[in-house]
Design a protein around this motif. Structure first.
Motif, PDB file in Angstrom:
ATOM      1  N   LEU A  45      54.551  58.308 -26.171  1.00  0.00           N
ATOM      2  CA  LEU A  45      54.455  57.373 -27.291  1.00  0.00           C
ATOM      3  C   LEU A  45      54.900  58.078 -28.568  1.00  0.00           C
ATOM      4  N   LEU A  46      55.690  57.373 -29.383  1.00  0.00           N
ATOM      5  CA  LEU A  46      56.198  57.954 -30.626  1.00  0.00           C
ATOM      6  C   LEU A  46      55.758  57.136 -31.827  1.00  0.00           C
ATOM      7  N   THR A  47      55.358  57.843 -32.893  1.00  0.00           N
ATOM      8  CA  THR A  47      55.040  57.161 -34.142  1.00  0.00           C
ATOM      9  C   THR A  47      56.289  56.892 -34.965  1.00  0.00           C
ATOM     10  N   HIS A  48      57.262  57.843 -34.946  1.00  0.00           N
ATOM     11  CA  HIS A  48      58.500  57.662 -35.705  1.00  0.00           C
ATOM     12  C   HIS A  48      59.513  58.702 -35.264  1.00  0.00           C
ATOM     13  N   GLY A  49      60.659  58.728 -35.949  1.00  0.00           N
ATOM     14  CA  GLY A  49      61.790  59.477 -35.447  1.00  0.00           C
ATOM     15  C   GLY A  49      62.068  60.810 -36.091  1.00  0.00           C
ATOM     16  N   HIS A  50      61.223  61.290 -37.008  1.00  0.00           N
ATOM     17  CA  HIS A  50      61.467  62.606 -37.577  1.00  0.00           C
ATOM     18  C   HIS A  50      61.421  63.673 -36.488  1.00  0.00           C
ATOM     19  N   THR A 112      58.661  57.586 -44.267  1.00  0.00           N
ATOM     20  CA  THR A 112      60.078  57.353 -44.017  1.00  0.00           C
ATOM     21  C   THR A 112      60.386  57.819 -42.603  1.00  0.00           C
ATOM     22  N   SER A 113      61.566  57.476 -42.086  1.00  0.00           N
ATOM     23  CA  SER A 113      61.896  57.897 -40.732  1.00  0.00           C
ATOM     24  C   SER A 113      63.381  57.760 -40.467  1.00  0.00           C
ATOM     25  N   THR A 114      64.030  58.901 -40.275  1.00  0.00           N
ATOM     26  CA  THR A 114      65.411  58.960 -39.812  1.00  0.00           C
ATOM     27  C   THR A 114      65.487  60.025 -38.734  1.00  0.00           C
ATOM     28  N   THR A 122      61.591  52.275 -38.842  1.00  0.00           N
ATOM     29  CA  THR A 122      60.329  52.146 -39.560  1.00  0.00           C
ATOM     30  C   THR A 122      59.253  52.975 -38.870  1.00  0.00           C
ATOM     31  N   PRO A 123      58.498  53.779 -39.619  1.00  0.00           N
ATOM     32  CA  PRO A 123      57.404  54.523 -39.006  1.00  0.00           C
ATOM     33  C   PRO A 123      56.245  53.603 -38.648  1.00  0.00           C
ATOM     34  N   ALA A 124      55.406  54.070 -37.750  1.00  0.00           N
ATOM     35  CA  ALA A 124      54.292  53.254 -37.275  1.00  0.00           C
ATOM     36  C   ALA A 124      53.079  54.115 -36.976  1.00  0.00           C
ATOM     37  N   GLY A 125      51.937  53.457 -36.910  1.00  0.00           N
ATOM     38  CA  GLY A 125      50.754  54.027 -36.304  1.00  0.00           C
ATOM     39  C   GLY A 125      50.606  53.431 -34.909  1.00  0.00           C
ATOM     40  N   GLY A 139      49.807  58.208 -37.360  1.00  0.00           N
ATOM     41  CA  GLY A 139      51.175  58.611 -37.626  1.00  0.00           C
ATOM     42  C   GLY A 139      51.256  59.368 -38.936  1.00  0.00           C
ATOM     43  N   ASP A 140      52.462  59.534 -39.450  1.00  0.00           N
ATOM     44  CA  ASP A 140      52.645  60.111 -40.783  1.00  0.00           C
ATOM     45  C   ASP A 140      52.504  58.979 -41.792  1.00  0.00           C
ATOM     46  N   THR A 141      51.579  59.111 -42.708  1.00  0.00           N
ATOM     47  CA  THR A 141      51.357  58.030 -43.659  1.00  0.00           C
ATOM     48  C   THR A 141      50.697  58.547 -44.922  1.00  0.00           C
TER      49      THR A 141
END
Length: 224
Positions: A45-50, A112-114, A122-125, A139-141
């Motif tokens: 499971l991933l919160t975002h793409g960094h 942010t997330s790239t 879009t980042p998520a929890g 996540g990161d927030t």
């Protein structure tokens, strides 16, 4: 149900033979408790793409065949990297995906997330039900008021909360975030991996009054 902290924001949730891996940044992580070749997840499971979250996702998924869940744009990139036939789940915010061991719901995170390949997402929890427990990886927030809404739909047993500051909320804002989420137990993460995010987890623990705070060292396990 066991929660093993693998360093930075990476956790392994275990229930019987099921192992759910979150944000597997292991290679290049100075705080990693294991190597990427040591894990054998049932799902990733991933919160975002960094890079410090997507980490070893593709290599682990290729080696183990584990399905991957990420927000839709990130899921599309990962699916292309894995090739046809690999299970990649692509919900958006508010979406829930069911597994034979439980379910996962994506909720907002302010960040942010790239990806390293340039995909903007879009980042998520992650709200996760496994082993009869509800786990919330924020996540990161930064701190934001809608964190208060999560408990109205999903009372949280364990919250995995970033406290390092600089790239996420710091330990002071994290205290308020814990008040908003109101979990039974809190495990801090995303701190001390690099100099900009060094902080005092024990001070954070002292400042939280309404929830139990469990400070794990990389490799430690908490039984929920």
């Amino acid at each position: 149900m066991d929660i093993r902290f693998l360093g930075h924001a990476c956790f392994e949730l275990s229930d019987g033979d099921t192992r759910v891996l979150i944000d597997p940044f292991l290679t290049g992580n100075p705080k990693a408790a294991v190597q990427a070749g040591d894990v054998n997840p049932s799902a990733i499971l991933l919160t975002h793409g960094h890079a410090d979250h997507i980490g070893d996702t593709v290599s682990i998924a290729k080696r183990t065949g584990a399905p991957v869940l990420a927000i839709v744009e990130l899921a599309n990139e990962i699916a292309a990297d894995l090739g046809g036939g690999h299970a990649v789940h692509d919900p958006n915010l508010g979406g829930t995906v069911k597994f034979d061991w439980g379910w996962v719901k994506l909720v907002p995170a302010w960040h942010t997330s790239t990806t390293p390949n340039g995909t903007v997402c879009t980042p998520a929890g992650l709200v996760i039900e496994i082993g009869g427990k509800t786990i919330y990886h924020l996540g990161d927030t930064c701190l934001f008021s809608d964190l208060q809404l999560i408990k109205r739909r999903h009372p949280i047993d364990v919250a995995l909360v970033p406290i390092g500051g600089h790239y996420t909320m710091d330990r002071y804002d994290a205290v308020t975030a814990v008040e908003f989420v109101n979990p039974t137990t809190v495990i801090p993460c995303h701190y001390d991996t690099f100099p900009p995010i060094e902080t005092d987890a024990e001070a954070f623990k002292s400042d939280v009054s309404a929830s139990e705070v469990v400070v794990l060292q990389p490799g430690d396990t908490h039984s929920a």
